[in-house]
Design a protein around this motif. Structure first.
Motif, PDB file in Angstrom:
ATOM      1  N   TYR A  88      20.258  19.875  -2.169  1.00  0.00           N
ATOM      2  CA  TYR A  88      18.929  20.473  -2.205  1.00  0.00           C
ATOM      3  C   TYR A  88      17.921  19.723  -1.330  1.00  0.00           C
ATOM      4  CZ  TYR A  88      20.617  22.787  -6.462  1.00  0.00           C
ATOM      5  OH  TYR A  88      21.335  23.525  -7.370  1.00  0.00           O
ATOM      6  N   LEU A  89      16.916  20.476  -0.875  1.00  0.00           N
ATOM      7  CA  LEU A  89      15.657  19.878  -0.439  1.00  0.00           C
ATOM      8  C   LEU A  89      14.747  19.866  -1.654  1.00  0.00           C
ATOM      9  CD1 LEU A  89      15.025  21.666   2.999  1.00  0.00           C
ATOM     10  CD2 LEU A  89      16.089  19.442   2.581  1.00  0.00           C
ATOM     11  N   TRP A  90      13.900  18.846  -1.763  1.00  0.00           N
ATOM     12  CA  TRP A  90      13.105  18.645  -2.971  1.00  0.00           C
ATOM     13  C   TRP A  90      11.604  18.714  -2.678  1.00  0.00           C
ATOM     14  CZ3 TRP A  90      15.380  17.600  -7.850  1.00  0.00           C
ATOM     15  CH2 TRP A  90      16.770  17.497  -7.824  1.00  0.00           C
ATOM     16  N   GLU A  91      10.843  18.984  -3.749  1.00  0.00           N
ATOM     17  CA  GLU A  91       9.381  19.083  -3.632  1.00  0.00           C
ATOM     18  C   GLU A  91       8.760  17.754  -3.227  1.00  0.00           C
ATOM     19  OE1 GLU A  91       5.504  20.296  -6.419  1.00  0.00           O
ATOM     20  OE2 GLU A  91       7.515  20.182  -7.302  1.00  0.00           O
ATOM     21  N   GLN A  92       9.267  16.666  -3.786  1.00  0.00           N
ATOM     22  CA  GLN A  92       8.759  15.326  -3.489  1.00  0.00           C
ATOM     23  C   GLN A  92       9.907  14.341  -3.681  1.00  0.00           C
ATOM     24  OE1 GLN A  92       6.979  14.087  -7.861  1.00  0.00           O
ATOM     25  NE2 GLN A  92       5.527  14.815  -6.349  1.00  0.00           N
ATOM     26  N   VAL A 135      13.561  11.385   7.850  1.00  0.00           N
ATOM     27  CA  VAL A 135      14.701  12.253   8.164  1.00  0.00           C
ATOM     28  C   VAL A 135      15.969  11.746   7.492  1.00  0.00           C
ATOM     29  CG1 VAL A 135      16.189  13.103  10.016  1.00  0.00           C
ATOM     30  CG2 VAL A 135      13.702  13.055  10.344  1.00  0.00           C
ATOM     31  N   ARG A 136      16.183  10.428   7.547  1.00  0.00           N
ATOM     32  CA  ARG A 136      17.377   9.847   6.934  1.00  0.00           C
ATOM     33  C   ARG A 136      17.422  10.120   5.439  1.00  0.00           C
ATOM     34  NH1 ARG A 136      17.059   3.610   6.608  1.00  0.00           N
ATOM     35  NH2 ARG A 136      15.467   4.330   5.137  1.00  0.00           N
ATOM     36  N   ASN A 137      16.292   9.916   4.754  1.00  0.00           N
ATOM     37  CA  ASN A 137      16.306  10.072   3.301  1.00  0.00           C
ATOM     38  C   ASN A 137      16.449  11.526   2.886  1.00  0.00           C
ATOM     39  OD1 ASN A 137      15.954   8.832   0.578  1.00  0.00           O
ATOM     40  ND2 ASN A 137      14.222  10.255   0.530  1.00  0.00           N
ATOM     41  N   ILE A 138      15.744  12.415   3.553  1.00  0.00           N
ATOM     42  CA  ILE A 138      15.854  13.835   3.212  1.00  0.00           C
ATOM     43  C   ILE A 138      17.287  14.318   3.426  1.00  0.00           C
ATOM     44  CG2 ILE A 138      15.099  16.164   3.841  1.00  0.00           C
ATOM     45  CD1 ILE A 138      12.364  14.911   4.538  1.00  0.00           C
ATOM     46  N   PHE A 139      17.900  13.898   4.528  1.00  0.00           N
ATOM     47  CA  PHE A 139      19.284  14.283   4.817  1.00  0.00           C
ATOM     48  C   PHE A 139      20.247  13.699   3.783  1.00  0.00           C
ATOM     49  CE2 PHE A 139      23.371  13.421   6.955  1.00  0.00           C
ATOM     50  CZ  PHE A 139      23.744  14.731   7.240  1.00  0.00           C
ATOM     51  N   LEU A 142       0.843  -1.189   0.000  1.00  0.00           N
ATOM     52  CA  LEU A 142       0.000   0.000   0.000  1.00  0.00           C
ATOM     53  C   LEU A 142       0.889   1.253   0.000  1.00  0.00           C
ATOM     54  CD1 LEU A 142      -2.798  -1.193   2.464  1.00  0.00           C
ATOM     55  CD2 LEU A 142      -2.854  -1.152  -0.033  1.00  0.00           C
ATOM     56  N   LEU A 143       1.064   1.914   1.157  1.00  0.00           N
ATOM     57  CA  LEU A 143       1.778   3.186   1.184  1.00  0.00           C
ATOM     58  C   LEU A 143       3.176   3.132   1.783  1.00  0.00           C
ATOM     59  CD1 LEU A 143      -1.094   5.655   2.220  1.00  0.00           C
ATOM     60  CD2 LEU A 143      -0.561   4.673  -0.023  1.00  0.00           C
ATOM     61  N   TRP A 144       3.471   2.106   2.573  1.00  0.00           N
ATOM     62  CA  TRP A 144       4.751   2.085   3.279  1.00  0.00           C
ATOM     63  C   TRP A 144       5.921   1.857   2.321  1.00  0.00           C
ATOM     64  CZ3 TRP A 144       5.681   3.243   8.294  1.00  0.00           C
ATOM     65  CH2 TRP A 144       6.968   2.980   8.780  1.00  0.00           C
ATOM     66  N   SER A 145       6.982   2.672   2.483  1.00  0.00           N
ATOM     67  CA  SER A 145       8.222   2.460   1.740  1.00  0.00           C
ATOM     68  C   SER A 145       9.386   2.761   2.675  1.00  0.00           C
ATOM     69  CB  SER A 145       8.280   3.364   0.506  1.00  0.00           C
ATOM     70  OG  SER A 145       8.704   4.671   0.850  1.00  0.00           O
ATOM     71  N   ASN A 146      10.588   2.490   2.230  1.00  0.00           N
ATOM     72  CA  ASN A 146      11.776   2.759   3.043  1.00  0.00           C
ATOM     73  C   ASN A 146      12.097   4.241   3.154  1.00  0.00           C
ATOM     74  OD1 ASN A 146      12.270   0.015   3.509  1.00  0.00           O
ATOM     75  ND2 ASN A 146      13.467  -0.184   1.623  1.00  0.00           N
ATOM     76  N   TYR A 147      11.346   5.079   2.416  1.00  0.00           N
ATOM     77  CA  TYR A 147      11.658   6.509   2.366  1.00  0.00           C
ATOM     78  C   TYR A 147      10.515   7.389   2.850  1.00  0.00           C
ATOM     79  CZ  TYR A 147      14.835   4.116  -0.772  1.00  0.00           C
ATOM     80  OH  TYR A 147      15.738   3.213  -1.305  1.00  0.00           O
ATOM     81  N   GLY A 148       9.404   6.767   3.225  1.00  0.00           N
ATOM     82  CA  GLY A 148       8.228   7.512   3.661  1.00  0.00           C
ATOM     83  C   GLY A 148       6.968   6.888   3.087  1.00  0.00           C
ATOM     84  N   LEU A 149       5.832   7.509   3.369  1.00  0.00           N
ATOM     85  CA  LEU A 149       4.554   7.003   2.869  1.00  0.00           C
ATOM     86  C   LEU A 149       4.307   7.525   1.458  1.00  0.00           C
ATOM     87  CD1 LEU A 149       2.313   7.550   6.035  1.00  0.00           C
ATOM     88  CD2 LEU A 149       3.451   5.435   5.309  1.00  0.00           C
ATOM     89  N   GLU A 169      15.026   9.216  -4.304  1.00  0.00           N
ATOM     90  CA  GLU A 169      15.620  10.377  -4.959  1.00  0.00           C
ATOM     91  C   GLU A 169      14.660  11.560  -4.997  1.00  0.00           C
ATOM     92  OE1 GLU A 169      16.835   9.090  -8.803  1.00  0.00           O
ATOM     93  OE2 GLU A 169      18.515   7.897  -8.059  1.00  0.00           O
ATOM     94  N   GLY A 170      15.220  12.763  -4.791  1.00  0.00           N
ATOM     95  CA  GLY A 170      14.416  13.977  -4.863  1.00  0.00           C
ATOM     96  C   GLY A 170      13.894  14.221  -6.270  1.00  0.00           C
TER      97      GLY A 170
END
Length: 209
Positions: free
Chosen positions: A174-178, A162-166, A96-103, A185-186
């Motif tokens: 960069y910080l990314w839109e999605q 937090v881990r993936n964004i960092f 469904l929505l769960w992934s290693n990088y967020g929902l 990947e951003g």
């Protein structure tokens, strides 16, 4: 809005004029919560769902995604409700929505997953994920039978985000839109310090719910 008013208006009750306002919003809040379950709870899939009329028959639109989570995201589901248990179980389902990088924004099992414009059809949005983290924190600190489960999910989801964004910031600057739900990947607009900056509140565990 009605939920917020029903909770915050009592802080103003020393001013008599607000008493009738609080009663009004509290009644509306309770009415809408009851209607939410009556109109949008699908007892077959154990999810909240939108619906549409086809040939005069009301049918649920079963595309599991962020929309499905809104009662949970805003803390409307009672902490003792079996509907909360079902929602938490759905959250951990990687189909469904769960992934290693967020929902992800749309279930992998949906026929619309990563199709057409592919904007809200699978990729990870930090604004909605922040609401999910905040809600899990809320339920983990609210008395009820699902506190431990909410706490475990809170820690896992917060860590993944937090881990993936960092990591992506270190990789790209960069910080990314999605973010891509398959690779982390951003994507799209960057630098993007709009809702993606909510990662700072997740890191500091600063929530309002």
């Amino acid at each position: 809005i009605t939920k917020w008013m029903s909770e915050r208006s009592p802080e103003l009750l020393d001013r008599q004029v607000y008493l009738s306002v609080w009663k009004k919003f509290n009644e509306q809040h309770q009415y809408l919560v009851n209607k939410l379950d009556e109109l949008h709870w699908d007892s077959k899939t154990l999810t909240y769902a939108d619906y549409a009329y086809r040939k005069g028959v009301r049918r649920f639109v079963n595309h599991f995604g962020y929309v499905t989570l809104f009662p949970f995201l805003f803390g409307v589901i009672p902490a003792t409700s079996s509907k909360l248990e079902a929602t938490l179980q759905h959250l951990t389902n990687s189909s469904l929505l769960w992934s290693n990088y967020g929902l992800r924004s749309l279930s992998k099992s949906s026929r619309l997953y990563h199709t057409h414009e592919d904007y809200w059809r699978g990729h990870i949005w930090i604004n909605i994920n922040f609401l999910a983290v905040q809600s899990l924190h809320h339920y983990s600190s609210t008395p009820g039978p699902y506190r431990a489960q909410a706490q475990e999910l809170y820690e896992q989801l917060r860590h993944n985000l937090v881990r993936n964004i960092f990591n992506e910031y270190q990789r790209t600057g960069y910080l990314w839109e999605q973010y891509n739900d398959k690779t982390g990947e951003g994507r799209r607009s960057h630098p993007f310090t709009g809702w993606t900056s909510l990662v700072v509140l997740m890191m500091s565990e600063s929530y309002t719910l």
